[in-house]
Enzyme design. Structure first.
Site, mmCIF file in Angstrom:
data_model
loop_
_atom_site.group_PDB
_atom_site.id
_atom_site.type_symbol
_atom_site.label_atom_id
_atom_site.label_comp_id
_atom_site.label_asym_id
_atom_site.label_seq_id
_atom_site.Cartn_x
_atom_site.Cartn_y
_atom_site.Cartn_z
ATOM 1 N N SER A 166 0.834 -1.200 0.000
ATOM 2 C CA SER A 166 0.000 0.000 0.000
ATOM 3 C C SER A 166 0.868 1.249 0.000
ATOM 4 O O SER A 166 1.926 1.282 0.643
ATOM 5 C CB SER A 166 -0.897 0.015 1.239
ATOM 6 N N TYR B 111 -2.265 -0.596 10.240
ATOM 7 C CA TYR B 111 -2.320 -1.062 8.854
ATOM 8 C C TYR B 111 -0.949 -0.968 8.196
ATOM 9 O O TYR B 111 -0.465 -1.922 7.572
ATOM 10 C CB TYR B 111 -3.343 -0.237 8.085
#
Length: 245
Positions: free
Chosen positions: A137, A150
Site C-alpha cells: 500500500s 495497517y
C-alpha cells in the site's frame, strides 16, 4: 515471466484490484484461479473468464490455503504466478487500536501471504520457475496518524517480500512488491475498524481505477523487478503522472 499460457492464483479476487487482475490476466491468455471468501462473487466472475475456476478460500485458514493450491493443481497441473492481494484496512490512532483488530489485520495482511507463498513455492521449485507478487500500500510512504496498525502490516509484508526474493535468487522464482496508491475499490467499506475516520481522511482524494493497478501487477510479473509503485512523486513515489514506471 510471460502471462500468456500461465496459471495464476489471485487472492482477494471477488472485487477491486483482485477482480481487475484476474480479468487482465485472463485477457492476456492466462488460466486464472480466483480465490476469495465470497464464493458467489468469484463463481460469477469465473463464469465470465475463459478457463477460470473459482475456489472459496479464507487465506487465514491454512487448511483452506492447502485446498486452494490442490484445486489449482487438479485443474491445471501447475501454478506459475501467485498474486497475494487479499487484505484489509485498519484506521485508529495508536492508543486506541484494539489488539484483537491489530492481530486480525496482521493475520490477513502478513501471515496469510506467507502461508500462500509457502504453499506454492514447492510447486514452483519443481518447475524451476515462478512469480509471486505481494500487494502492499502507498500508505507505507508516509507517517499518517491513524494508519499505524495497517502500515505496520504492509511494511512487514514489503520486507518479507524483499528477503524472500533474496533467498530465492537463482531458483527461477521472483518475488516482487506492488505498491498501489489510493484506488477505487471496496477497501473503505470493508475496513476492519475506523471506517468513518478513513473516509474523512480520503475525502476529495484522486483515486486510481483498479484496472490501472492490475496492469501494473502484470507488468511487474513480466519484468520480474523487485518493486513497482503508483505513488505520485509528490508523496515520495516514482509515478510522475501518466503511465506507471
Amino acid at each position: 515471466m510471460k502471462i500468456e499460457g500461465s496459471v495464476v492464483i489471485v487472492t482477494g479476487a471477488s472485487s477491486g484490484i483482485g477482480a481487475a487482475t484476474a480479468r487482465a490476466a485472463s485477457a492476456a491468455g492466462a488460466r486464472v484461479v480466483l480465490a476469495a471468501r465470497r464464493e458467489d462473487r468469484v463463481r460469477e466472475l469465473a463464469g465470465q473468464l475463459e478457463g477460470a475456476i473459482a475456489v472459496r478460500c479464507d487465506v487465514t485458514d491454512v487448511l483452506q490455503v492447502t485446498a486452494l493450491v490442490q484445486a489449482a493443481i487438479e485443474a491445471f497441473g501447475r501454478i506459475d504466478i501467485l498474486v497475494n492481494n487479499a487484505g484489509q484496512g485498519l484506521q485508529a490512532e495508536m492508543e486506541a487500536i484494539s489488539l484483537d483488530d491489530f492481530r486480525g489485520v496482521l493475520e490477513l495482511n502478513l501471515v496469510a501471504p506467507l502461508a500462500m507463498m509457502q504453499a506454492v513455492l514447492p510447486i514452483m521449485r519443481r518447475r524451476g520457475a515462478g512469480a509471486i507478487v505481494n500487494v502492499s500500500s502507498g500508505t507505507t510512504f508516509a507517517d499518517v496518524p491513524g494508519t499505524g496498525g495497517y502500515v505496520a502490516s504492509k511494511i512487514a509484508l514489503e520486507r518479507l517480500s524483499a528477503i524472500a526474493r533474496n533467498e530465492l535468487e537463482g531458483s527461477g522464482i521472483t518475488v516482487s512488491t506492488m505498491i498501489p496508491f489510493a484506488t477505487r475499490t471496496e477497501f473503505l467499506s470493508s475496513i476492519r475498524a475506523g471506517r468513518a475516520d478513513a473516509e474523512a481522511m480520503t475525502a476529495g482524494a484522486a483515486f486510481d481505477e483498479p484496472e490501472r493497478v492490475a496492469e501494473a501487477i502484470l507488468e511487474l510479473v513480466e519484468s520480474g523487478e523487485p518493486q513497482l509503485d503508483l505513488v505520485p512523486a509528490a508523496y515520495g513515489g516514482t509515478n510522475r503522472g501518466g503511465e506507471p514506471r
